[in-house]
Design a protein around this motif. Structure first.
Motif, mmCIF file in Angstrom:
data_model
loop_
_atom_site.group_PDB
_atom_site.id
_atom_site.type_symbol
_atom_site.label_atom_id
_atom_site.label_comp_id
_atom_site.label_asym_id
_atom_site.label_seq_id
_atom_site.Cartn_x
_atom_site.Cartn_y
_atom_site.Cartn_z
ATOM 1 N N GLN A 62 0.845 -1.193 0.000
ATOM 2 C CA GLN A 62 0.000 0.000 0.000
ATOM 3 C C GLN A 62 0.883 1.247 0.000
ATOM 4 O OE1 GLN A 62 -2.319 0.601 3.587
ATOM 5 N NE2 GLN A 62 -3.959 1.562 2.415
ATOM 6 N N LYS A 63 0.512 2.215 -0.817
ATOM 7 C CA LYS A 63 1.243 3.477 -0.850
ATOM 8 C C LYS A 63 0.804 4.366 0.311
ATOM 9 C CE LYS A 63 1.722 3.819 -5.852
ATOM 10 N NZ LYS A 63 1.386 4.665 -7.017
ATOM 11 N N TRP A 64 1.763 5.088 0.879
ATOM 12 C CA TRP A 64 1.461 6.026 1.953
ATOM 13 C C TRP A 64 0.465 7.084 1.467
ATOM 14 C CZ3 TRP A 64 1.075 6.593 6.825
ATOM 15 C CH2 TRP A 64 1.083 7.839 7.429
ATOM 16 N N THR A 65 0.591 7.470 0.192
ATOM 17 C CA THR A 65 -0.304 8.493 -0.364
ATOM 18 C C THR A 65 -1.738 7.985 -0.538
ATOM 19 O OG1 THR A 65 0.473 7.935 -2.592
ATOM 20 C CG2 THR A 65 1.512 9.820 -1.498
ATOM 21 N N ASP A 66 -1.968 6.675 -0.407
ATOM 22 C CA ASP A 66 -3.343 6.160 -0.386
ATOM 23 C C ASP A 66 -4.031 6.539 0.928
ATOM 24 O OD1 ASP A 66 -2.984 4.994 -2.843
ATOM 25 O OD2 ASP A 66 -2.712 2.963 -2.066
ATOM 26 N N ILE A 67 -3.213 6.797 1.960
ATOM 27 C CA ILE A 67 -3.742 7.140 3.283
ATOM 28 C C ILE A 67 -3.624 8.639 3.539
ATOM 29 C CG2 ILE A 67 -3.425 6.818 5.770
ATOM 30 C CD1 ILE A 67 -2.344 4.020 5.139
ATOM 31 N N TRP A 68 -2.419 9.180 3.352
ATOM 32 C CA TRP A 68 -2.152 10.568 3.746
ATOM 33 C C TRP A 68 -1.969 11.466 2.534
ATOM 34 C CZ3 TRP A 68 -2.606 13.463 7.902
ATOM 35 C CH2 TRP A 68 -2.056 14.740 7.870
ATOM 36 N N THR A 69 -2.630 12.603 2.547
ATOM 37 C CA THR A 69 -2.456 13.623 1.523
ATOM 38 C C THR A 69 -2.758 14.979 2.133
ATOM 39 O OG1 THR A 69 -3.188 14.434 -0.635
ATOM 40 C CG2 THR A 69 -4.816 13.279 0.673
ATOM 41 N N ASN A 70 -2.156 16.015 1.615
ATOM 42 C CA ASN A 70 -2.434 17.373 2.096
ATOM 43 C C ASN A 70 -3.625 18.001 1.382
ATOM 44 O OD1 ASN A 70 -0.388 17.581 4.026
ATOM 45 N ND2 ASN A 70 1.117 17.917 2.435
ATOM 46 N N ASP A 71 -4.126 17.338 0.362
ATOM 47 C CA ASP A 71 -5.245 17.863 -0.412
ATOM 48 C C ASP A 71 -6.570 17.621 0.309
ATOM 49 O OD1 ASP A 71 -3.462 18.513 -2.456
ATOM 50 O OD2 ASP A 71 -3.708 16.551 -3.409
ATOM 51 N N GLU A 72 -7.571 18.407 -0.056
ATOM 52 C CA GLU A 72 -8.904 18.120 0.440
ATOM 53 C C GLU A 72 -9.619 17.266 -0.589
ATOM 54 O OE1 GLU A 72 -11.786 21.822 -0.661
ATOM 55 O OE2 GLU A 72 -10.420 22.133 0.994
ATOM 56 N N GLY A 73 -10.633 16.564 -0.147
ATOM 57 C CA GLY A 73 -11.373 15.700 -1.056
ATOM 58 C C GLY A 73 -12.601 15.137 -0.378
ATOM 59 N N GLU A 74 -13.242 14.203 -1.054
ATOM 60 C CA GLU A 74 -14.470 13.617 -0.521
ATOM 61 C C GLU A 74 -14.158 12.508 0.474
ATOM 62 O OE1 GLU A 74 -18.326 12.793 -2.769
ATOM 63 O OE2 GLU A 74 -17.460 10.782 -2.519
ATOM 64 N N LEU A 75 -14.845 12.566 1.599
ATOM 65 C CA LEU A 75 -14.761 11.544 2.633
ATOM 66 C C LEU A 75 -16.161 11.002 2.849
ATOM 67 C CD1 LEU A 75 -13.166 10.108 4.959
ATOM 68 C CD2 LEU A 75 -13.969 11.956 6.425
ATOM 69 N N ILE A 86 -21.545 12.042 3.932
ATOM 70 C CA ILE A 86 -20.660 12.450 2.850
ATOM 71 C C ILE A 86 -20.182 13.878 3.127
ATOM 72 C CG2 ILE A 86 -20.441 12.834 0.361
ATOM 73 C CD1 ILE A 86 -22.850 10.839 0.084
ATOM 74 N N PHE A 87 -18.865 14.038 3.114
ATOM 75 C CA PHE A 87 -18.219 15.329 3.334
ATOM 76 C C PHE A 87 -17.447 15.664 2.063
ATOM 77 C CE2 PHE A 87 -18.580 12.926 7.217
ATOM 78 C CZ PHE A 87 -19.153 13.829 8.103
ATOM 79 N N ALA A 88 -17.883 16.670 1.326
ATOM 80 C CA ALA A 88 -17.267 16.998 0.034
ATOM 81 C C ALA A 88 -15.924 17.697 0.189
ATOM 82 C CB ALA A 88 -18.214 17.876 -0.779
ATOM 83 N N ASP A 89 -15.698 18.356 1.320
ATOM 84 C CA ASP A 89 -14.510 19.196 1.483
ATOM 85 C C ASP A 89 -13.626 18.769 2.649
ATOM 86 O OD1 ASP A 89 -16.192 19.845 3.565
ATOM 87 O OD2 ASP A 89 -15.979 22.009 3.336
ATOM 88 N N ALA A 90 -13.488 17.483 2.896
ATOM 89 C CA ALA A 90 -12.709 16.993 4.036
ATOM 90 C C ALA A 90 -11.205 17.141 3.781
ATOM 91 C CB ALA A 90 -13.044 15.524 4.309
ATOM 92 N N PHE A 91 -10.465 17.253 4.871
ATOM 93 C CA PHE A 91 -9.000 17.258 4.788
ATOM 94 C C PHE A 91 -8.446 16.659 6.067
ATOM 95 C CE2 PHE A 91 -10.310 21.281 6.612
ATOM 96 C CZ PHE A 91 -9.455 21.459 7.691
ATOM 97 N N LEU A 92 -7.253 16.088 5.961
ATOM 98 C CA LEU A 92 -6.591 15.499 7.119
ATOM 99 C C LEU A 92 -5.950 16.614 7.934
ATOM 100 C CD1 LEU A 92 -5.219 12.430 5.272
ATOM 101 C CD2 LEU A 92 -6.593 12.301 7.358
ATOM 102 N N GLN A 93 -6.151 16.556 9.246
ATOM 103 C CA GLN A 93 -5.680 17.604 10.141
ATOM 104 C C GLN A 93 -4.275 17.308 10.643
ATOM 105 O OE1 GLN A 93 -7.849 17.904 13.796
ATOM 106 N NE2 GLN A 93 -6.846 19.773 14.404
ATOM 107 N N GLY A 94 -3.467 18.352 10.753
ATOM 108 C CA GLY A 94 -2.173 18.259 11.419
ATOM 109 C C GLY A 94 -1.060 17.698 10.564
ATOM 110 N N ASP A 95 0.011 17.308 11.260
ATOM 111 C CA ASP A 95 1.181 16.719 10.620
ATOM 112 C C ASP A 95 0.879 15.287 10.206
ATOM 113 O OD1 ASP A 95 2.698 19.014 11.128
ATOM 114 O OD2 ASP A 95 3.291 18.289 13.111
ATOM 115 N N PRO A 96 1.656 14.744 9.266
ATOM 116 C CA PRO A 96 1.473 13.320 8.938
ATOM 117 C C PRO A 96 1.582 12.471 10.216
ATOM 118 C CG PRO A 96 2.909 14.350 7.335
ATOM 119 C CD PRO A 96 2.680 15.365 8.431
#
Length: 122
Positions: A62-75, A86-96
């Protein structure tokens, strides 16, 4: 017999991420904050964002980028009781996040998001 929430599945930017038991979902929305003046209390509204926390595992190939990205997207948060949030504008919070070895490569993720849509399975 009634069924209650047991299994939560996460789909992040089109990828299914299996998650451990204990995922958390705090739906955002309008809140009322008290405004005190004199002997009166009024209210001022404020929007609070949604918070979604889940733990997944990094698996072989599995690629790390499959889990972590700085971009926003659908969750999507899918519940075994039929609700899908459904959240159209989700993003991962904080540092990797850290990857915990010896425990299957545990990765704790926390998303923040704005408004949401609820879809019910029939």
């Amino acid at each position: 017999m009634a069924q209650y929430l047991g299994i939560v599945d996460i789909v992040w930017q089109g990828r299914n991420l299996p998650v451990e038991k204990g995922a958390k979902l705090k739906l955002g929305g309008i809140t009322n904050n008290p405004v005190t003046f004199g002997r009166t209390v009024g209210r001022a509204q404020e929007f609070k964002g949604s918070e979604i926390t889940a733990t997944t595992h990094l698996k072989k190939g599995q690629k790390w980028t499959d889990i972590w990205t700085n971009d926003e997207g659908e969750l999507q948060v899918l519940c075994d009781t039929g609700q899908t949030y459904i959240f159209a504008d989700a993003f991962l919070q904080g540092d990797p996040p850290e990857i915990t070895g010896g425990e299957g490569g545990k990765v704790e993720l926390k998303w923040m998001a704005g408004d949401w849509e609820e879809v019910m399975a029939s």
